[in-house]
Design an enzyme around this catalytic site. Structure first.
Site, short mmCIF file in Angstrom:
data_model
loop_
_atom_site.label_atom_id
_atom_site.label_comp_id
_atom_site.label_asym_id
_atom_site.label_seq_id
_atom_site.Cartn_x
_atom_site.Cartn_y
_atom_site.Cartn_z
N HIS A 234 -60.46 -8.79 18.16
CA HIS A 234 -61.94 -8.64 18.76
C HIS A 234 -62.07 -9.38 19.95
O HIS A 234 -63.22 -9.67 20.51
CB HIS A 234 -62.86 -9.58 17.47
CG HIS A 234 -62.60 -9.05 16.05
ND1 HIS A 234 -61.88 -9.88 15.13
CD2 HIS A 234 -63.02 -8.16 15.32
CE1 HIS A 234 -61.83 -9.23 13.94
NE2 HIS A 234 -62.64 -8.10 14.17
N ASP B 128 -18.29 -25.32 8.19
CA ASP B 128 -17.05 -24.54 7.61
C ASP B 128 -16.03 -24.09 8.45
O ASP B 128 -16.18 -22.85 8.98
CB ASP B 128 -17.91 -23.64 6.59
CG ASP B 128 -16.89 -22.61 5.93
OD1 ASP B 128 -15.54 -22.77 6.18
OD2 ASP B 128 -17.23 -22.25 4.76
N HIS C 124 -13.12 -21.43 6.58
CA HIS C 124 -13.25 -19.76 6.57
C HIS C 124 -12.58 -19.15 7.64
O HIS C 124 -12.32 -18.07 7.37
CB HIS C 124 -14.78 -19.45 6.43
CG HIS C 124 -15.31 -19.38 7.88
ND1 HIS C 124 -15.72 -20.79 8.78
CD2 HIS C 124 -15.61 -18.24 8.74
CE1 HIS C 124 -16.25 -20.10 9.91
NE2 HIS C 124 -16.39 -18.86 9.80
N HIS D 87 -11.64 -14.89 9.29
CA HIS D 87 -11.35 -14.30 10.71
C HIS D 87 -9.97 -14.02 11.20
O HIS D 87 -9.44 -13.89 12.18
CB HIS D 87 -12.04 -15.27 11.82
CG HIS D 87 -13.34 -15.45 11.59
ND1 HIS D 87 -14.28 -14.56 11.53
CD2 HIS D 87 -14.11 -16.80 11.60
CE1 HIS D 87 -15.42 -14.99 11.51
NE2 HIS D 87 -15.39 -16.38 11.42
N ASP E 8 -18.65 -13.06 9.27
CA ASP E 8 -19.43 -13.94 8.77
C ASP E 8 -20.68 -13.52 7.69
O ASP E 8 -20.69 -13.85 6.65
CB ASP E 8 -20.00 -15.01 9.78
CG ASP E 8 -18.99 -15.80 10.38
OD1 ASP E 8 -18.08 -16.11 9.89
OD2 ASP E 8 -19.20 -16.23 11.66
FE1 FES Z 1 -60.83 -11.60 15.51
FE2 FES Z 1 -59.03 -12.83 16.94
S1 FES Z 1 -60.88 -12.17 17.79
S2 FES Z 1 -58.97 -12.00 14.76
#
Ligand code: FES
Length: 451
Positions: A104, A206, A209, A214, A367
């Site tokens: 938003h 470890d 191993h 390896h 690994d």
């Molecule tokens: Fe609405 Fe960020 S402005 S969730």
């Protein structure tokens, strides 16, 4: 439900319950009591050099923005819009004057404050408490020789106290040359279907191993046979470092772990590019002056700073194991190199790190297959009730007399694994850091009684 943490982790006998890798209830507790209270690696200063530079990462599962302020200081914020929880910063990194939420459009300054709300007057006729609706700031941010760490807990020990002797081992990477280090290239990220403690413990403790897991890489890429090998009739195959090193140790304390071989060669790491080997030979005298011979020669081995920051000295890989539920981990691998190194050498560092420990690296594959298969085995009801054996080297821990700090043992031991699981259990069990530190002290005193 009361959880018996001492039954889950019995470091005195070296037994660990399998359920610590699978139990969702324990995982939830970890997010709170471990990832909510420990110092966690966030970024390197070279990734956010100027005001407005930011780097996006995680603390546990919480998304975090790390951002350089106008005055040069560094702050970190929860990457969560205060309106409806949308992530406000999506790029991996960059430079900005504001973080604008894509949902938003609420906009936050790089200091985290809420600076703009679309249609604010009409949408909120009675006013909105802007000053209280900034991004949530990570309580504490601190730097150690170029590495930036964050901590949510105001009562936690300082970063230096928390690190303890692991700082001495970490300096072997961070302090070889006067310019310090930088991150070369981007961050390689991939997901492994295993609990975060499996890789963290392996890097802490470890070395064992490497002999077997390896073995093929050692055969194919092993150093050329030297005169000693030839004299022994070892043919074309060089003897591995664990046979030729004059000494070796494992350090394990306060949850952290490290281990290395005492070698005589400044480029004693068979995994690296020839240019990197040459660089280590060329810079050895300077590094030895800064760090002493032992650390300047310390290029092979293993390391983990509790809980989730691991590194390998000569191979220049630094990584974080971000937890993703009890059964998954997201690896973030950085290439860390000396800032003073020539550009072509830095590129060679990156090639070496990717070749050995990138997502398709020949050692990484060895690994991760082990960790994934363990996690699959532990889906079994009966398998989950089995205790794991971490008793290697029990009773041989000691303090060294040569200036190398901390509780140590022979490199082929599980001293650091026991220390890590002990710290894990203490953090889950204790409400305060004072209790955690008291328990650690008592454990270390007991461990050293026999050494
Ligand atoms: Fe609405 Fe960020 S402005 S969730």
């Amino acid at each position: 439900k009361v959880i018996d943490f001492d039954a889950l982790v019995d470091a005195r006998t070296g037994r660990v319950a399998s359920s610590i890798y699978t139990d969702p209830e324990l995982y939830d507790l970890e997010l709170d009591r471990i990832f909510g209270r420990c110092w966690l690696f966030l970024a390197h200063v070279s990734q956010i050099p100027k005001a407005g530079h930011f780097f996006n990462t995680y603390m546990g599962e919480d998304p975090i923005i790390v951002v350089r302020q106008k005055d040069g200081s560094i702050k970190a914020f929860l990457n969560q819009c205060r309106h409806r929880s949308m992530r406000v910063s999506h790029a991996d990194c960059g430079n900005t004057r504001a973080f604008t939420c894509p949902y938003h459009g609420w906009s936050y300054g790089t200091d985290g404050s809420l600076v703009d709300v679309p249609l604010e007057q009409r949408a909120y006729p009675h006013g909105l408490c802007n000053e209280k609706l900034g991004l949530q700031e990570v309580t504490r941010v601190a730097e150690y020789k170029g590495l930036i760490f964050g901590n949510w807990d105001p009562a936690a020990p300082s970063l230096e106290e928390y690190m303890g002797d692991i700082a001495w081992y970490l300096d072997g990477v961070l302090d070889r040359r006067p310019g310090g280090t930088e991150i070369v290239g981007g961050v390689q990220k991939w997901v492994i279907d295993c609990n975060w403690k499996l890789p963290a413990e392996q890097f802490a403790s470890d070395q064992y191993h490497a002999l077997f897991s390896h073995a093929s890489a050692v055969q194919v890429l092993g150093a050329k046979a030297d005169d000693a090998d030839k004299a022994l009739g070892a043919g074309q195959t060089a003897r591995p470092v664990w046979e030729t090193a004059k000494d070796a140790l494992q350090y394990g304390q306060a949850g952290h772990g490290s281990g290395f071989f005492f070698t005589e060669k400044p480029d004693a790491n068979v995994w690296v590019d020839g240019m990197v080997s040459q660089y280590y030979r060329d810079t050895y005298p300077e590094a030895a002056e800064r760090l002493g011979k032992v650390r300047a020669l310390r290029l092979a081995g293993h390391n983990n700073m509790f809980p989730t920051m691991s590194w390998l000295n000569g191979t220049a890989t630094l990584r974080v194991w971000h937890p993703r539920g009890p059964n998954q981990v997201e690896v973030w691998a950085f290439c860390i190199a000396d800032k003073d190194a020539p550009e072509d050498v830095k590129q060679a560092f990156e090639r070496s790190a990717t070749r050995a420990f990138g997502p398709a690296g020949f050692l990484e594959q060895d690994d991760s297959e082990n960790w994934v298969e363990i996690q699959k085995v532990l889906r079994g009801k009966r398998a989950r009730q089995t205790k794991l054996i971490v008793e290697m080297g029990i009773g041989n821990e000691k303090l060294r007399e040569d200036g190398i700090p901390g509780v140590t043992n022979y490199i082929f031991s599980e001293t650091a694994a026991r220390a890590m699981y002990r710290r894990w259990a203490d953090l889950l069990a204790c409400d305060t850091w004072a209790q955690v530190l008291e328990r650690s002290k008592a454990y270390e005193e007991e461990v050293l009684k026999h050494g």
